[in-house]
Write an enzyme that holds these catalytic residues in place. Structure first.
Site, PDB file in Angstrom:
ATOM      1  CG  ASP A 447      -1.783   0.906   1.396  1.00  0.00           C
ATOM      2  OD1 ASP A 447      -2.247   1.528   0.204  1.00  0.00           O
ATOM      3  OD2 ASP A 447      -2.444   1.444   2.323  1.00  0.00           O
ATOM      4  CD  GLU A 450      -0.353   5.450  -4.085  1.00  0.00           C
ATOM      5  OE1 GLU A 450      -1.083   4.362  -4.109  1.00  0.00           O
ATOM      6  OE2 GLU A 450       0.350   5.771  -3.109  1.00  0.00           O
ATOM      7  CG  ASP A 570      -8.153   5.246   0.841  1.00  0.00           C
ATOM      8  OD1 ASP A 570      -8.103   3.920   0.811  1.00  0.00           O
ATOM      9  OD2 ASP A 570      -7.410   6.131   1.087  1.00  0.00           O
TER      10      ASP A 570
END
Length: 919
Positions: A447, A450, A570
Site C-alpha cells: 500500500d 505511489e 479509498d
C-alpha cells in the site's frame, strides 16, 4: 490504509497558499510549434523503417525544441505495430527494458545531419504495409496515419486539419505533444486510473491525467493510484488498442473528435493492437506487457479486512462471527494494527504476541483459511530497527543530495527503498523471508506505493526531535520540509493537471529531483514505483515454500497485472461510489489487471444498512471480493446486520458455487489476458446499445450481473443483448431478448439478478463456507440452449490444478483441463467432454453428478429415455439417476428444463450422456 487526505479541504488549503491554478484544459489553446519534417528514411535489415526528423521552426515555449528526432516504425508481430519517436542524438529516459521486457529499439547513432539548406519535401507520402496495419507518412509537416490493412479505415491520424489546435508534433526535453483525429464521439475506454462519473466510456472534455497519486478514489476525474496510458477504440463492432508506453506525467485531452497527449518527458513510444474483437485487443496487449499472474484458488473466496483490528482477539472474534453467521470467509487481513510502531516486517508484542498469533494461524490454516498483512514502502528511520539498519548497510534507499531521502509516513521519518536497484530487490526479498519465518503469512498487501508521503519537498529531522508514529488521519508532518522549485525536475515548464488542480508534481510524494539507481530522477520513474515494488515483492514471495504468490497493490502501471492484484483504493460508502466501482473494475480488466475489486460497503464513512446489502450483491461478483473499512468508521463486517448477512449468504453462496467457473476464467486470464469481469460489449461488440453500459457487467463471456445501484429500489431495469438469458437463482426464469431489450426485473432487498447466456455450459459446485471445502464437492453442469429452439449447441471449459504451484499450466502433471460440449437436435440431446491431463482430476475424485439443461423447445415433458452414459467408452451404471422435467412458458413457445442427477461421471475421463425426448 490511507493517508486519508480528502482532496476538497486540501484544494482549499492549496489555493490559500497560492499553489492552485485552473486546469490546463481550461486555458486558451495555442499552437506551440510548426512541427517537424522528415528528411531521411530507410529500411533496416529486419524490415523496420528508420527515419530522421528535423524541427521546422524553433521556439522556447515549455523549453527549446529538440532539433533532430529518430523515427522508428516496425510491425513487431502480425497484429502489433510500434511507432517510436525520440531524440536522434541523445539517449532519453524510457520505461526500463528489464522492468518491462520487450523488443529493444535501434541503437542511437550519430545521424547524418544535413549541412546547409535541405530540400523542403524530399520524401513524399508513402505507405509501409503489414498484415494488420498500413502506415502512411506525410513529410512536411511530418505526420503519420495508421490504417487497418483489411479495410483501409484510418485508426490513428496525426495529420493537419485537426480541430484540436495542438496538432503538430512537439518534442522538447520536458514537453512532448501529439494529437490524433477520431470519429466524433467515438467509443473509447481506458486511460486510467481515475474514477469516471459518466461510466466506462471516456467522456469528452473530462480531464485524463496520468500520474500515480495518493488521492482518494472519491475524487472524480482525477489522477489516482495507477497510470495506464492505453485505450481501446470500438467502432461498429471492431476494436483496436493504442498504448503510449511512457512513465512520465501526462495530460490526455479528449475533445470528442480528437485526442491530444501532453507529456512532460520520456519518448513517444506507441504500440497499436489490431484486435478486432475487444478480447483479442486485450490478448495482444497482454502479450506485450505480460500475462496476468496466476492466482491461488483461495483468493477467489471472500476476504475480510479492517484498519483498526487493534488486537488479535478482535481478529479471532471476526472469524468466529463469520462462522456463526454462516457467511463464507476464506481470508482474514490485518492492516498495520499488527505492526510494532507501524514498522514493516514487525509484530506488536502486546497486541499481536507471536506465540498467540502462530497458534491462531495454525487453527485457521488447518481448515484452509489464509492470513494476509499490509506492508508500506516507507522504512522507519530507527537505530534499533533491523530492517532499516540492513537497508542502510546495503545502500538501498532513494537519494537526495547524496543521502537517503527523508519522508514521513506512518512510522514517522522514513526512507524509501529504490526498487530500480538490484541490491534493493535482493534486500527486500530477504526481509520478506525473515518476516515469513516470523509469521507464515499467505500473501502481502503493498500500500501507499505511489509513493505516498505526508510531507512535501526536501525534508530533515529537526535536531533533538523524534517524529512520533502517526495515530490517524490528519497527522501533521513533524519534519522540517521545504518546497523545492529550484530544479527543472521539481518545477517543469508544463504543469500537468495533477490532483485536478496542477499541484506541484512533488506534492505529498518523493521529491521529483531525488535520485534512483544510476542517477535516474524520481521525475521520470515516479509512476513506476508501485510497479517496481510489486516485482520485487513477487520475487521475494516466489521463493518461499514453492507457493504461488498473492500480492495486492494499490499503485499500478502498465504490466502490474503480471505480478499483483489491485483494489480501487479509498472509496466512500455512498450509492454513487457503489456505481463508480463497476467502471473502475472493468477498466482494470482492459489494463491487464483482471484480479480487481473495490472495498465492499465503502472504506469510509459508515454505509447505511441498505447500501451494504446492495454492495455485497455487487461485490460478491468482483473478481477480488473484500470488505474493508476505515479506522474511524463503525464496524461493517457482513454479520453486523442480519439483513446484510442474509444478502451475503445469498450472493456469496452463488459465488462459491461459481468458484470453478471463476478459477477457469483466471486460467484464461493468465494464458490470454482475458478479463474476468468484462463490459457487456466484450461479448456483444455488434450490439452498440451495450457500448456505454456501466451498471451491469459480465463474468467471463456469459454470466451477467444486473445489480440494484439506487437507494430504495426493489426492481432494476436491465439491458439484455439478443438471445436467451436464464436466471441462476431460479433457472425456470428466462428472458428471451429479440434484438436486444430492456427488461424490468424484480429485485427485493436480498436479491441480485444473475443470468447466464444461451449456448453456455457452466461448471458449478455445491458451495460451502470455504473454497477448500467447496472445491471438493460434486459438479453440476448448467447447459443452456436458446429458449424454445429445437436445435442448439453449447460449450464450456473447466481448469483444475494444484493452486499453490508457482506456475499455472497444463504441463506440470498436477492439473487437468476439460472442454464440455452439448448438442440438441429434434428431441435428441447429447452432452460430452474432452479431457486433457485427466490424471490430476481423477486423483482428486472430482465427479459430475448432475446435468441441468435449459431451453429445450418443441419437446414433450414425458417419455425421456436415456440412451447411454459412458466414461472413456465404458458404460456407467444408471440405476441411481433421477430425471426431473419442467415446462417453461415463453408465451408463443414452450421450453423445457431437464435435470438429471445421480450420474457420478469422473471429471478426469471423457464422458458422454445422451437421451431422447418426446416430440
Amino acid at each position: 490504509m490511507s493517508t486519508n487526505f480528502p482532496l476538497l479541504p486540501l484544494a482549499f488549503l492549496l489555493c490559500i497558499l497560492g499553489l492552485c491554478s485552473s486546469p490546463a484544459s481550461a486555458k486558451p489553446a495555442a499552437k506551440i510549434g510548426k512541427g517537424y519534417r522528415l528528411i531521411s528514411l530507410e529500411e533496416t535489415p529486419d524490415g523496420a523503417l528508420l527515419g530522421l526528423l528535423q524541427v521546422n521552426q524553433k521556439n522556447n515555449v515549455y523549453g527549446p525544441d529538440i532539433p533532430y528526432l529518430q523515427l522508428f516504425v516496425k510491425h513487431e508481430t502480425n497484429d502489433r505495430l510500434r511507432v517510436r519517436i525520440t531524440d536522434a542524438q541523445k539517449q532519453r529516459w524510457e520505461v526500463p527494458y528489464d522492468l518491462l521486457p520487450r523488443e529493444g529499439p535501434p541503437p542511437l547513432s550519430k545521424p547524418a545531419i544535413p549541412v546547409g539548406r535541405t530540400p523542403r519535401d524530399p520524401i513524399t507520402t508513402s505507405d509501409y504495409s503489414g498484415s494488420a496495419f498500413t502506415v502512411s507518412y506525410t513529410a512536411n509537416p511530418f505526420s503519420f496515419k495508421v490504417k487497418r490493412s483489411s479495410t483501409g479505415e484510418t485508426l490513428f491520424d496525426t495529420g493537419s486539419g485537426l480541430s484540436d489546435p495542438y496538432s503538430s508534433l512537439v518534442f522538447k526535453d520536458q514537453y512532448l505533444e501529439l494529437s490524433t483525429r477520431l470519429p466524433l464521439d467515438a467509443s473509447l475506454y481506458g486511460l486510467g486510473e481515475n474514477t469516471q462519473p459518466h461510466g466506462i466510456k471516456l467522456y469528452p472534455n473530462d480531464p485524463y491525467t496520468l500520474y500515480t497519486t495518493d488521492v482518494s478514489a472519491i475524487n472524480l476525474n482525477m489522477d489516482l493510484y495507477g497510470a495506464h496510458p492505453v485505450y481501446m477504440d470500438l467502432r461498429a463492432g471492431k476494436a483496436h488498442g493504442v498504448l503510449l508506453l511512457n512513465s512520465n506525467g501526462m495530460d490526455v485531452v479528449y475533445r470528442g473528435n480528437s485526442l491530444t497527449y501532453k507529456v512532460i518527458g520520456g519518448v513517444l513510444d506507441f504500440y497499436f493492437f489490431a484486435g478486432t474483437s475487444p478480447l483479442t485487443v486485450v490478448d495482444q496487449y497482454t502479450q506485450l506487457i505480460g500475462r496476468p499472474a496466476p492466482m491461488p484458488y483461495w483468493s477467489f473466496g471472500f476476504h475480510q479486512c479492517r484498519w483498526g483490528y487493534h488486537n488479535l482477539s478482535v481478529v479471532e472474534d471476526v472469524v468466529a462471527n463469520y462462522q456463526k453467521a454462516k457467511i463464507p470467509l476464506d481470508v482474514i487481513w490485518n492492516d498495520d494494527d499488527h505492526m510494532d510502531g507501524h514498522k514493516d516486517f514487525t509484530l506488536n508484542p502486546v497486541n499481536y504476541p507471536r506465540p498467540k498469533l502462530l497458534a491462531f494461524l495454525d487453527r485457521i490454516h488447518s481448515i484452509g483459511m489464509k492470513y494476509i498483512v499490509i506492508i508500506d514502502p516507507g522504512i522507519g528511520i530507527n537505530s534499533s530497527y533491523g530492517v532499516y539498519q540492513r537497508g542502510l548497510a546495503n545502500d538501498v534507499f532513494i537519494k537526495y543530495e547524496g543521502e537517503p531521502y527523508i519522508a514521513q509516513v506512518w512510522p514517522g521519518a522514513v526512507n524509501f527503498p529504490d526498487f530500480l536497484n538490484p541490491r534493493t530487490v535482493k534486500w527486500w526479498g530477504d526481509e520478506i523471508r525473515r518476516f515469513h519465518e516470523l509469521v507464515p503469512v499467505d500473501g502481502l498487501w503493498i500500500d501507499m506505493n505511489e509513493a505516498s508521503n505526508f510531507c512535501t519537498g526536501k525534508c530533515t529531522i529537526p535536531k533533538g526531535k523524534q517524529c512520533p508514529s502517526g495515530t490517524g488521519p490528519g497527522w501533521i508532518c513533524c519534519l522540517d520540509c521545504k518546497n523545492i522549485t529550484s530544479t527543472r525536475w521539481d518545477d517543469p515548464p508544463y504543469k500537468i493537471n495533477a490532483s485536478g488542480m496542477q499541484v506541484p508534481i512533488g506534492f505529498k510524494t518523493i521529491a521529483t529531483s531525488a535520485l534512483h539507481y544510476n542517477g535516474v530522477p524520481e521525475y521520470d520513474a515516479h509512476s513506476l514505483y508501485g510497479f517496481s515494488q510489486a516485482i520485487a515483492t513477487h520475487k521475494g514471495l516466489q521463493g518461499l515454500q514453492g507457493k504461488r504468490p498473492f500480492i495486492l497493490s494499490r499503485s499500478t502501471f502498465v504490466g502490474s497485472g503480471k505480478y499483483a492484484a489491485h483494489w480501487t483504493g479509498d472509496n466512500k460508502g455512498t450509492w454513487e461510489d457503489l456505481k463508480y466501482s463497476i467502471s473502475t473494475v472493468l477498466n482494470f480488466g482492459i489494463f491487464g489487471v483482471p484480479m480487481v475489486g473495490s472495498d465492499i460497503c465503502g472504506f469510509y464513512p459508515a454505509p447505511t444498512e441498505e447500501l451494504c446489502n446492495r454492495w455485497i450483491e455487487v461485490g460478491a461478483f468482483y473478481p477480488f471480493s473484500r470488505d474493508h473499512a476505515n479506522f474511524y468508521s463503525p464496524r461493517q463486517e457482513l454479520y453486523q446486520w442480519e439483513s446484510v448477512a442474509e444478502s451475503a449468504r445469498n450472493a456469496l453462496g452463488l459465488r462459491y458455487k461459481l468458484l470453478p467457473y471463476l478459477y477457469t476464467l483466471s486460467y484464461e486470464a493468465h494464458t490470454t489476458g482475458a478479463p474476468i469481469a468484462r463490459p457487456v460489449f466484450f461479448s456483444f461488440p455488434e450490439f452498440p446499445e451495450s457500448y456505454g453500459l456501466s451498471t451491469q457487467f459480465l463474468l467471463g463471456s456469459s454470466v451477467m450481473i444486473s445489480p440494484v445501484l439506487e437507494q430504495g429500489k426493489t426492481e432494476v431495469t436491465a439491458l439484455f443483448a439478443p438471445g436467451s438469458w436464464y436466471s441462476l437463482f431460479d433457472m425456470t426464469q428466462v428472458v428471451k431478448s429479440k434484438g436486444g431489450t430492456y427488461v424490468t426485473l424484480d429485485a427485493p432487498l436480498h436479491v441480485v439478478n444473475v443470468h447466464v447466456y444461451e449456448s453456455t455450459i457452466l461448471p458449478m459446485q455445491q458451495g460451502g463456507m470455504l473454497s477448500k471445502e467447496a472445491r471438493m464437492t460434486p459438479f453440476t453442469l448448467v447447459i443452456t440452449f436458446p429458449a424454445g429452439a429445437t436445435y442448439g449447441e453449447a460449450k464450456g471449459k473447466l481448469f483444475l490444478d494444484d493452486d499453490e504451484l508457482p506456475e499455472m499450466s497444463l504441463d506440470n502433471g498436477r492439473s487437468s483441463y476439460v472442454e464440455f460440449s452439448a448438442m440438441a437436435n429434434k428431441g435428441k440431446v447429447k452432452v460430452w467432454s474432452e479431457v486433457q491431463q485427466g490424471d490430476f482430476a481423477m486423483k482428486n475424485g472430482w465427479i459430475v453428478h448432475r446435468l441441468t439443461v435449459l431451453g429445450l423447445g418443441g419437446m414433450g415433458t414425458s417419455d425421456l429415455q436415456i440412451d447411454g452414459v459412458n466414461a472413456d467408452g465404458v458404460e456407467v451404471n444408471v440405476s441411481e439417476q433421477r430425471v426431473l422435467e419442467k415446462e417453461v412458458d415463453l408465451g408463443e413457445t414452450k421450453s423445457v428444463m431437464v435435470d438429471i442427477s445421480g450420474l457420478k461421471l469422473p471429471v478426469g475421463k471423457n464422458f458422454a450422456v445422451s437421451w431422447k425426448m418426446g416430440v
